[in-house]
Write a protein that holds these residues in place. Sequence first.
Motif, PDB file in Angstrom:
ATOM      1  N   ASN A  50       0.205   5.357   1.368  1.00  0.00           N
ATOM      2  CA  ASN A  50      -0.831   6.372   1.886  1.00  0.00           C
ATOM      3  C   ASN A  50      -0.930   7.630   1.163  1.00  0.00           C
ATOM      4  OD1 ASN A  50       0.580   4.500   4.469  1.00  0.00           O
ATOM      5  ND2 ASN A  50      -1.333   4.885   5.202  1.00  0.00           N
ATOM      6  N   TYR A  64       6.823   7.158  14.730  1.00  0.00           N
ATOM      7  CA  TYR A  64       5.845   7.706  15.316  1.00  0.00           C
ATOM      8  C   TYR A  64       6.660   8.399  16.621  1.00  0.00           C
ATOM      9  CZ  TYR A  64       1.717   5.984  12.849  1.00  0.00           C
ATOM     10  OH  TYR A  64       0.782   5.781  12.090  1.00  0.00           O
ATOM     11  N   SER A  67       2.285  -6.616   6.866  1.00  0.00           N
ATOM     12  CA  SER A  67       0.957  -6.792   6.917  1.00  0.00           C
ATOM     13  C   SER A  67       0.350  -7.628   5.917  1.00  0.00           C
ATOM     14  CB  SER A  67       0.300  -5.339   6.998  1.00  0.00           C
ATOM     15  OG  SER A  67       1.011  -4.457   7.849  1.00  0.00           O
ATOM     16  N   LEU A 120       3.812  11.869   8.914  1.00  0.00           N
ATOM     17  CA  LEU A 120       5.043  11.284   9.235  1.00  0.00           C
ATOM     18  C   LEU A 120       6.520  11.637   8.481  1.00  0.00           C
ATOM     19  CD1 LEU A 120       3.770   7.797  10.154  1.00  0.00           C
ATOM     20  CD2 LEU A 120       4.120   9.595  11.808  1.00  0.00           C
ATOM     21  N   ARG A 173      -6.927   3.540  14.518  1.00  0.00           N
ATOM     22  CA  ARG A 173      -5.404   3.026  14.529  1.00  0.00           C
ATOM     23  C   ARG A 173      -5.157   3.116  13.052  1.00  0.00           C
ATOM     24  NH1 ARG A 173      -4.349  -1.625  15.855  1.00  0.00           N
ATOM     25  NH2 ARG A 173      -6.276  -2.406  16.633  1.00  0.00           N
ATOM     26  N   LEU A 212      -5.634   8.305  13.607  1.00  0.00           N
ATOM     27  CA  LEU A 212      -5.197   8.586  12.310  1.00  0.00           C
ATOM     28  C   LEU A 212      -6.354   9.070  11.494  1.00  0.00           C
ATOM     29  CD1 LEU A 212      -2.966   5.688  11.156  1.00  0.00           C
ATOM     30  CD2 LEU A 212      -2.263   7.885  12.297  1.00  0.00           C
ATOM     31  N   THR A 264       8.762   1.682  12.108  1.00  0.00           N
ATOM     32  CA  THR A 264       7.546   2.308  12.433  1.00  0.00           C
ATOM     33  C   THR A 264       7.254   3.119  13.610  1.00  0.00           C
ATOM     34  OG1 THR A 264       6.368   0.660  10.865  1.00  0.00           O
ATOM     35  CG2 THR A 264       5.145   2.006  12.086  1.00  0.00           C
ATOM     36  N   GLY A 289      -2.213  -6.243  13.327  1.00  0.00           N
ATOM     37  CA  GLY A 289      -1.651  -4.892  13.041  1.00  0.00           C
ATOM     38  C   GLY A 289      -2.545  -4.029  12.450  1.00  0.00           C
ATOM     39  N   SER A 290      -2.394  -2.556  12.625  1.00  0.00           N
ATOM     40  CA  SER A 290      -3.174  -1.477  12.360  1.00  0.00           C
ATOM     41  C   SER A 290      -3.562  -1.477  10.837  1.00  0.00           C
ATOM     42  CB  SER A 290      -2.511  -0.174  12.902  1.00  0.00           C
ATOM     43  OG  SER A 290      -2.312  -0.428  13.881  1.00  0.00           O
ATOM     44  N   ASP A 291      -2.395  -1.801  10.001  1.00  0.00           N
ATOM     45  CA  ASP A 291      -2.574  -1.933   8.432  1.00  0.00           C
ATOM     46  C   ASP A 291      -3.092  -3.079   8.018  1.00  0.00           C
ATOM     47  OD1 ASP A 291      -1.443   0.723   8.003  1.00  0.00           O
ATOM     48  OD2 ASP A 291       0.709   0.029   7.660  1.00  0.00           O
ATOM     49  N   PHE A 345      -5.633   5.076   2.159  1.00  0.00           N
ATOM     50  CA  PHE A 345      -5.064   3.907   1.619  1.00  0.00           C
ATOM     51  C   PHE A 345      -5.158   3.670   0.181  1.00  0.00           C
ATOM     52  CE2 PHE A 345      -5.666   2.419   6.220  1.00  0.00           C
ATOM     53  CZ  PHE A 345      -4.557   2.390   6.753  1.00  0.00           C
ATOM     54  N   LYS A 381       0.809  -1.025   0.034  1.00  0.00           N
ATOM     55  CA  LYS A 381       0.076  -0.054  -0.033  1.00  0.00           C
ATOM     56  C   LYS A 381       0.797   1.166   0.033  1.00  0.00           C
ATOM     57  CE  LYS A 381       0.749   1.065   4.410  1.00  0.00           C
ATOM     58  NZ  LYS A 381       1.573   2.330   4.797  1.00  0.00           N
ATOM     59  N   GLY A 400      -0.495   4.052  23.358  1.00  0.00           N
ATOM     60  CA  GLY A 400       0.617   4.231  22.646  1.00  0.00           C
ATOM     61  C   GLY A 400       0.325   4.532  21.232  1.00  0.00           C
ATOM     62  N   TYR A 401      -0.877   4.516  20.787  1.00  0.00           N
ATOM     63  CA  TYR A 401      -1.282   4.251  19.267  1.00  0.00           C
ATOM     64  C   TYR A 401      -1.910   6.126  19.088  1.00  0.00           C
ATOM     65  CZ  TYR A 401      -0.617  -0.541  18.474  1.00  0.00           C
ATOM     66  OH  TYR A 401      -0.147  -1.787  18.340  1.00  0.00           O
ATOM     67  N   HIS A 402      -1.515   6.420  18.093  1.00  0.00           N
ATOM     68  CA  HIS A 402      -1.964   7.632  17.348  1.00  0.00           C
ATOM     69  C   HIS A 402      -3.352   7.551  16.570  1.00  0.00           C
ATOM     70  CE1 HIS A 402       2.271   8.057  18.387  1.00  0.00           C
ATOM     71  NE2 HIS A 402       2.366   9.301  18.267  1.00  0.00           N
ATOM     72  N   SER A 423       5.513   5.030   6.942  1.00  0.00           N
ATOM     73  CA  SER A 423       6.569   5.383   7.903  1.00  0.00           C
ATOM     74  C   SER A 423       7.792   5.470   7.074  1.00  0.00           C
ATOM     75  CB  SER A 423       6.733   4.539   8.902  1.00  0.00           C
ATOM     76  OG  SER A 423       6.778   3.209   8.558  1.00  0.00           O
TER      77      SER A 423
HETATM   78  C1  LIG Z   1       2.584   4.035   9.562  1.00  0.00           C
HETATM   79  C2  LIG Z   1       1.258   3.156   8.847  1.00  0.00           C
HETATM   80  O1  LIG Z   1       1.810   1.969   7.920  1.00  0.00           O
HETATM   81  C3  LIG Z   1       0.329   4.127   7.984  1.00  0.00           C
HETATM   82  O2  LIG Z   1      -0.890   3.262   7.558  1.00  0.00           O
HETATM   83  C4  LIG Z   1       0.491   2.684  10.003  1.00  0.00           C
HETATM   84  O3  LIG Z   1       0.110   3.290  10.989  1.00  0.00           O
HETATM   85  C5  LIG Z   1       1.547   1.478  10.719  1.00  0.00           C
HETATM   86  O4  LIG Z   1       0.828   0.397  10.808  1.00  0.00           O
HETATM   87  P1  LIG Z   1       1.476  -0.919  11.260  1.00  0.00           P
HETATM   88  O5  LIG Z   1       2.671  -1.125  10.763  1.00  0.00           O
HETATM   89  O6  LIG Z   1       0.116  -1.958  10.852  1.00  0.00           O
HETATM   90  O7  LIG Z   1       1.387  -0.584  13.099  1.00  0.00           O
HETATM   91  P2  LIG Z   1       1.230  -1.570  14.155  1.00  0.00           P
HETATM   92  O8  LIG Z   1       1.709  -2.805  14.015  1.00  0.00           O
HETATM   93  O9  LIG Z   1      -0.237  -1.661  14.503  1.00  0.00           O
HETATM   94  O10 LIG Z   1       2.116  -0.832  15.244  1.00  0.00           O
HETATM   95  C6  LIG Z   1       3.365  -0.737  15.073  1.00  0.00           C
HETATM   96  C7  LIG Z   1       3.685   0.640  16.101  1.00  0.00           C
HETATM   97  O11 LIG Z   1       3.358   1.792  15.460  1.00  0.00           O
HETATM   98  C8  LIG Z   1       2.863   2.729  16.251  1.00  0.00           C
HETATM   99  N1  LIG Z   1       1.386   3.168  15.654  1.00  0.00           N
HETATM  100  C9  LIG Z   1       0.818   2.338  14.636  1.00  0.00           C
HETATM  101  C10 LIG Z   1      -0.419   2.915  14.188  1.00  0.00           C
HETATM  102  C11 LIG Z   1      -0.905   3.974  14.773  1.00  0.00           C
HETATM  103  N2  LIG Z   1      -1.954   4.260  14.585  1.00  0.00           N
HETATM  104  N3  LIG Z   1      -0.514   4.574  15.835  1.00  0.00           N
HETATM  105  C12 LIG Z   1       1.142   4.251  16.169  1.00  0.00           C
HETATM  106  O12 LIG Z   1       1.573   4.858  17.215  1.00  0.00           O
HETATM  107  C13 LIG Z   1       2.826   2.043  17.659  1.00  0.00           C
HETATM  108  O13 LIG Z   1       4.078   2.627  18.190  1.00  0.00           O
HETATM  109  C14 LIG Z   1       2.857   0.685  17.222  1.00  0.00           C
HETATM  110  O14 LIG Z   1       3.631   0.106  18.330  1.00  0.00           O
END
Ligand SMILES: C[C@](O)(CO)[C@H](O)COP(=O)(O)OP(=O)(O)OC[C@H]1O[C@@H](n2ccc(N)nc2=O)[C@H](O)[C@@H]1O
Length: 312
Positions: free
Chosen positions: A23, A193, A115, A235, A163, A39, A189, A146-148, A43, A21, A35-37, A266
């Motif tokens: 963004n 953040y 992801s 970011l 998230r 969003l 990542t 995971g968020s993605d 995508f 993907k 700890g998450y942000h 990221s």
């Molecule tokens: C940067 C992006 O790729 C944009 O789509 C995503 O926000 C990241 O998604 P991802 O890699 O699936 O992330 P996750 O595995 O859920 O989280 C990894 C780390 O990213 C940070 N994280 C992720 C998603 C979010 N909304 N806020 C965060 O702060 C947190 O520190 C977390 O510990």
Amino acid sequence: MTLTPVEPLPEHEVRVRAPGKVNLSLRVGARQEDGYHPLSTVFQAVSVYEEVVATPSDARTVTLSGVQAELVPTDASNLALRAVEVLARHTGIDDGVHLHLDKGVPVAGGMAGGSADAAAALVACDALWHTGLSRPELIELAAEVGSDVPFILMGHTAVGQGRGHLLTPALTRGEFHWAFAVQDRGLSTSAVYAAFDEVHGGSLGGPDPELDVPLMQALRAGDPRALGAALHNDLQVASLELDPLLAEPLTVATDAGALGVVVSGSGPTVAALGRSRQHALALAAAFTASGVADRVLTATGPVSGARVLAAD
Ligand SMILES: C[C@](O)(CO)[C@H](O)COP(=O)(O)OP(=O)(O)OC[C@H]1O[C@@H](n2ccc(N)nc2=O)[C@H](O)[C@@H]1O
Ligand SMILES: Nc1ncnc2c1ncn2[C@@H]1O[C@H](COP(=O)(O)OP(=O)(O)OP(=O)(O)O)[C@@H](O)[C@H]1O
């Protein structure tokens, strides 16, 4: 009467393909207590793929091939195995599976390669185990990995909130043509953040989706020029702070006439939008000629989410 012994069914395998993907917009609010942000992101799934083959097995194991495969863990921390664990726990299914991951998406590149493996593993084991789960149920499980991951299951183009896991499909017209400058060095990542937090402290409100109205209009109109002008990534400053060399591919793509250029998620992959397939190839050639990328990719978007290619 003589009975002929029944041959055991042949071992079957399921082959799944899942996209990476970019963004198109990534707007980030202040870090929350978990700890998450929060969003507001748009995508787009692009035609750079992970391929995952799942085969019944006694244990749960993973092997890898493809570019940068040696950087990916094969223990329980592998995102594909984590996805299998989540599915097994949810369904109560105790079966083993062997997953072979063929990597096409850059590792730790901001294009959601891990992801994509997780999403593909969910779809493959869902098919192998005949769980009967619906797509929405699978998407809900994906968010635990995971968020993605939910977006990679869904594919195409979508707005992500929370998230990044709460998805609304976006209307788009036509195809967009991308060139990607890929680096061998990855970016973590969570480190990106954290660097974002350093820059903004607690001073941010929630991310404002209204700011992406021009981008959503560009997608609906299929207007690459307007889309290029609307690309955005909160970011990006943090990625550049951790990896200042990223300024180079951003400049090269702009000088080569990209309609827009942005750090993907990221980072450190840089995405440049071309006027056409031909122009995306020219942007990729500019990245290569100037030596600002370890590898280049071209791709189109939007494409489908994780889906079964073949099962036998
Ligand atoms: C940067 C992006 O790729 C944009 O789509 C995503 O926000 C990241 O998604 P991802 O890699 O699936 O992330 P996750 O595995 O859920 O989280 C990894 C780390 O990213 C940070 N994280 C992720 C998603 C979010 N909304 N806020 C965060 O702060 C947190 O520190 C977390 O510990
Ligand atoms: N199957 C996997 N493929 C890639 N990386 C994995 C996998 N499983 C675990 N990882 C770990 O996760 C880290 C991030 O990998 P990934 O390729 O998903 O990053 P990313 O594309 O930047 O992610 P995102 O865009 O979702 O933030 C890697 O450095 C690796 O150690």
